[in-house]
Design a protein around this motif. Structure first.
Motif, PDB file in Angstrom:
ATOM      1  N   UNK A 129      43.948  37.793  24.036  1.00  0.00           N
ATOM      2  CA  UNK A 129      43.943  38.935  24.947  1.00  0.00           C
ATOM      3  C   UNK A 129      44.376  38.554  26.358  1.00  0.00           C
ATOM      4  N   UNK A 130      43.884  37.428  26.855  1.00  0.00           N
ATOM      5  CA  UNK A 130      44.204  37.038  28.231  1.00  0.00           C
ATOM      6  C   UNK A 130      45.686  36.816  28.422  1.00  0.00           C
ATOM      7  N   UNK A 131      46.312  36.106  27.485  1.00  0.00           N
ATOM      8  CA  UNK A 131      47.747  35.852  27.570  1.00  0.00           C
ATOM      9  C   UNK A 131      48.545  37.144  27.428  1.00  0.00           C
ATOM     10  N   UNK A 132      48.207  37.965  26.428  1.00  0.00           N
ATOM     11  CA  UNK A 132      48.962  39.199  26.170  1.00  0.00           C
ATOM     12  C   UNK A 132      48.826  40.189  27.313  1.00  0.00           C
ATOM     13  N   UNK A 133      47.632  40.316  27.864  1.00  0.00           N
ATOM     14  CA  UNK A 133      47.435  41.279  28.948  1.00  0.00           C
ATOM     15  C   UNK A 133      48.123  40.821  30.231  1.00  0.00           C
ATOM     16  N   UNK A 134      48.135  39.519  30.491  1.00  0.00           N
ATOM     17  CA  UNK A 134      48.888  39.025  31.647  1.00  0.00           C
ATOM     18  C   UNK A 134      50.372  39.350  31.505  1.00  0.00           C
ATOM     19  N   UNK A 263      49.817  32.446  34.387  1.00  0.00           N
ATOM     20  CA  UNK A 263      48.460  32.533  33.843  1.00  0.00           C
ATOM     21  C   UNK A 263      48.459  32.969  32.378  1.00  0.00           C
ATOM     22  N   UNK A 264      49.532  33.635  31.928  1.00  0.00           N
ATOM     23  CA  UNK A 264      49.623  33.984  30.511  1.00  0.00           C
ATOM     24  C   UNK A 264      49.591  32.721  29.651  1.00  0.00           C
ATOM     25  N   UNK A 265      50.240  31.661  30.126  1.00  0.00           N
ATOM     26  CA  UNK A 265      50.200  30.394  29.405  1.00  0.00           C
ATOM     27  C   UNK A 265      48.867  29.683  29.546  1.00  0.00           C
ATOM     28  N   UNK A 266      48.321  29.684  30.765  1.00  0.00           N
ATOM     29  CA  UNK A 266      47.035  29.016  30.996  1.00  0.00           C
ATOM     30  C   UNK A 266      45.901  29.664  30.204  1.00  0.00           C
ATOM     31  N   UNK A 267      46.004  30.988  29.990  1.00  0.00           N
ATOM     32  CA  UNK A 267      44.935  31.695  29.282  1.00  0.00           C
ATOM     33  C   UNK A 267      44.831  31.271  27.819  1.00  0.00           C
ATOM     34  N   UNK A 268      45.848  30.612  27.295  1.00  0.00           N
ATOM     35  CA  UNK A 268      45.794  30.113  25.925  1.00  0.00           C
ATOM     36  C   UNK A 268      45.023  28.804  25.823  1.00  0.00           C
ATOM     37  N   UNK A 269      44.806  28.147  26.969  1.00  0.00           N
ATOM     38  CA  UNK A 269      44.180  26.821  26.950  1.00  0.00           C
ATOM     39  C   UNK A 269      42.824  26.775  27.638  1.00  0.00           C
ATOM     40  N   UNK A 270      42.602  27.668  28.581  1.00  0.00           N
ATOM     41  CA  UNK A 270      41.377  27.600  29.379  1.00  0.00           C
ATOM     42  C   UNK A 270      40.582  28.899  29.260  1.00  0.00           C
ATOM     43  N   UNK A 274      36.740  30.648  33.708  1.00  0.00           N
ATOM     44  CA  UNK A 274      37.182  29.548  34.560  1.00  0.00           C
ATOM     45  C   UNK A 274      38.426  29.912  35.348  1.00  0.00           C
ATOM     46  N   UNK A 275      39.377  30.580  34.697  1.00  0.00           N
ATOM     47  CA  UNK A 275      40.595  30.996  35.390  1.00  0.00           C
ATOM     48  C   UNK A 275      40.302  32.043  36.453  1.00  0.00           C
ATOM     49  N   UNK A 276      39.362  32.935  36.179  1.00  0.00           N
ATOM     50  CA  UNK A 276      38.984  33.938  37.180  1.00  0.00           C
ATOM     51  C   UNK A 276      38.360  33.287  38.411  1.00  0.00           C
ATOM     52  N   UNK A 277      37.514  32.306  38.197  1.00  0.00           N
ATOM     53  CA  UNK A 277      36.901  31.614  39.334  1.00  0.00           C
ATOM     54  C   UNK A 277      37.947  30.858  40.150  1.00  0.00           C
ATOM     55  N   UNK A 278      38.869  30.204  39.458  1.00  0.00           N
ATOM     56  CA  UNK A 278      39.951  29.512  40.156  1.00  0.00           C
ATOM     57  C   UNK A 278      40.798  30.509  40.956  1.00  0.00           C
ATOM     58  N   UNK A 279      41.115  31.661  40.365  1.00  0.00           N
ATOM     59  CA  UNK A 279      41.920  32.668  41.044  1.00  0.00           C
ATOM     60  C   UNK A 279      41.221  33.193  42.288  1.00  0.00           C
ATOM     61  N   UNK A 280      39.915  33.428  42.163  1.00  0.00           N
ATOM     62  CA  UNK A 280      39.163  33.912  43.321  1.00  0.00           C
ATOM     63  C   UNK A 280      39.178  32.884  44.447  1.00  0.00           C
ATOM     64  N   UNK A 281      39.003  31.614  44.096  1.00  0.00           N
ATOM     65  CA  UNK A 281      39.029  30.555  45.107  1.00  0.00           C
ATOM     66  C   UNK A 281      40.397  30.440  45.753  1.00  0.00           C
ATOM     67  N   UNK A 282      41.460  30.567  44.963  1.00  0.00           N
ATOM     68  CA  UNK A 282      42.818  30.463  45.484  1.00  0.00           C
ATOM     69  C   UNK A 282      43.121  31.596  46.463  1.00  0.00           C
ATOM     70  N   UNK A 283      42.792  32.813  46.088  1.00  0.00           N
ATOM     71  CA  UNK A 283      43.051  33.945  46.985  1.00  0.00           C
ATOM     72  C   UNK A 283      42.198  33.846  48.240  1.00  0.00           C
ATOM     73  N   UNK A 284      40.954  33.384  48.103  1.00  0.00           N
ATOM     74  CA  UNK A 284      40.089  33.221  49.268  1.00  0.00           C
ATOM     75  C   UNK A 284      40.667  32.195  50.232  1.00  0.00           C
ATOM     76  N   UNK A 285      41.188  31.095  49.701  1.00  0.00           N
ATOM     77  CA  UNK A 285      41.777  30.065  50.555  1.00  0.00           C
ATOM     78  C   UNK A 285      42.934  30.600  51.379  1.00  0.00           C
TER      79      UNK A 285
END
Length: 390
Positions: A129-134, A263-270, A274-285
């Motif tokens: 779902x994560x990969x397809x929806x991205x 992120x479509x590719x990353x969602x197949x592995x992680x 975890x990806x949501x937390x990383x994304x939140x940290x990246x946008x916050x930075x």
């Protein structure tokens, strides 16, 4: 479902999300033209965004329950018919009042389209779902990034603004004909909605859904709150040109599009969390980097980074919900999408009110607060994609 049917689904969804993005984005580019042509006040002109999101939120809330009761196909057909009608009414409008009527239909069509299409993708690509929806959201980002430039180019060349609405209206009619003839994509549907199922859904997964709603409203509030004011911030606060303001907005949406591909590719592995937390940290930075910036060039870079951080959030939040419930999945997804609509309905207006009091510099500190609050919720152990046993 075979590969050919899956490719056809992605083609329909990609075109539908591109048109949906245009319905949301191009109005801001055309608005100055309407103010001049129809002689309306800025207050009344700004009301059209409220009208769009009002019907969008209401129909999104209802679309899931109706889809689980009657199937996704009737709701999607109604959605495309409403979008086509809205585009054509706005494109042919003789007065600003008719434009407002058209915006109501556009919002209704968007509300009947986004959640059902999203649910359909998540059901076809179970476990991915994560990969397809991205990937399915890439075309939305393309439409959002291209829309302002396309509108500016067309208006600068002297072509009527009506062209920007009449052409998508024709495309919506084309999608309506495709959906009306489609059989394979909806072949396995069955009615599963019941009034007794709603309390059961919330009794089994109530805290999970409540956290999902809160995360989504904070995310969409941050995303739409940011994008609604980027151009104005660059022009009015940093002294940039209109072109630089548009470039900043295009860079923001462009990186959302690029990020979703990555992120479509990353969602197949992680894990999605975890990806949501990383994304939140990246946008916050990048939001923190933006605060002291005075040069437009650096602001463009920061906005692109914020867009990259935001890119995976909407698809992955929905993917978590899709994995987290088994029964009445479309109802659950439509509810979380609708809460995102509430964020879009509320925060751009609220940020405008706050900017009247504290200047445009106050906008992005408030957005930081939204992202931090969202990040805190993402670390809750109750926000997980573990399937319920309903």
């Amino acid at each position: 479902m075979d590969g050919k049917a899956k490719r056809r689904l992605f083609g329909i969804v990609a075109l539908a999300f591109f048109v949906l993005a245009l319905s949301m984005i191009i109005t801001g580019a055309v608005l100055p033209e309407w103010i001049e042509k129809f002689g309306v006040t800025p207050g009344r002109a700004g009301r059209i965004f409220f009208l769009f999101y009002l019907t969008y939120v209401i129909t999104t809330f209802l679309s899931g329950m109706l889809g689980d009761r009657f199937g996704k196909k009737p709701i999607l057909v109604i959605g495309q018919a409403s979008l086509a009608g809205g585009f054509l009414v706005v494109g042919a409008a003789p007065s600003f009042t008719m434009i407002e009527v058209g915006m109501l239909f556009l919002g209704l069509g968007g509300g009947c389209s986004e959640a059902p299409f999203t649910t359909l993708v998540s059901e076809v690509f179970v476990g991915k779902e994560g990969s397809a929806l991205n990937l399915s959201q890439v075309s939305f980002g393309v439409g959002a990034a291209a829309g302002p430039f396309l509108a500016g180019y067309i208006l600068d060349t002297g072509i009527s603004w009506r062209f920007l609405y009449l052409v998508p209206g024709v495309v919506s009619l084309f999608l309506l004909s495709l959906l009306g003839r489609e059989r394979i994509l909806f072949r396995a549907e069955k009615a599963i909605f019941s009034l007794r199922g709603v309390p059961l859904l919330f009794r089994e997964r109530g805290m999970f859904l409540a956290l999902s709603f809160a995360v989504m409203i904070l995310y969409v509030g941050a995303e739409i709150g940011s994008s609604s004011w980027i151009s104005t911030y660059v022009v009015r606060e940093l002294g940039g040109s209109i072109y630089q303001g548009g470039l900043s907005l295009a860079g923001f949406w462009g990186m959302i599009t690029v990020g979703r591909l990555g992120f479509a590719g990353l969602a197949r592995r992680y894990s999605y969390q975890g990806l949501l937390r990383f994304s939140a940290a990246l946008s916050l930075g990048f939001l923190i980097v933006l605060l002291p910036v005075q040069r437009v060039e650096l602001a463009v870079f920061a906005f692109m980074g914020v867009g990259l951080g935001y890119s995976a959030m909407w698809p992955l939040i929905v993917a978590v919900v899709a994995r987290g419930v088994d029964t009445m999945k479309m109802t659950a997804i439509s509810l979380v999408v609708a809460f995102g609509g509430l964020g879009a309905l509320t925060f751009p207006w609220l940020l405008g009110v706050l900017s009247e009091w504290g200047g445009f510099r106050i906008i992005f500190p408030v957005v930081i607060i939204l992202v931090v609050a969202m990040g805190v919720l993402l670390f809750s152990p109750r926000f997980n994609e573990e399937r319920s046993e309903m």
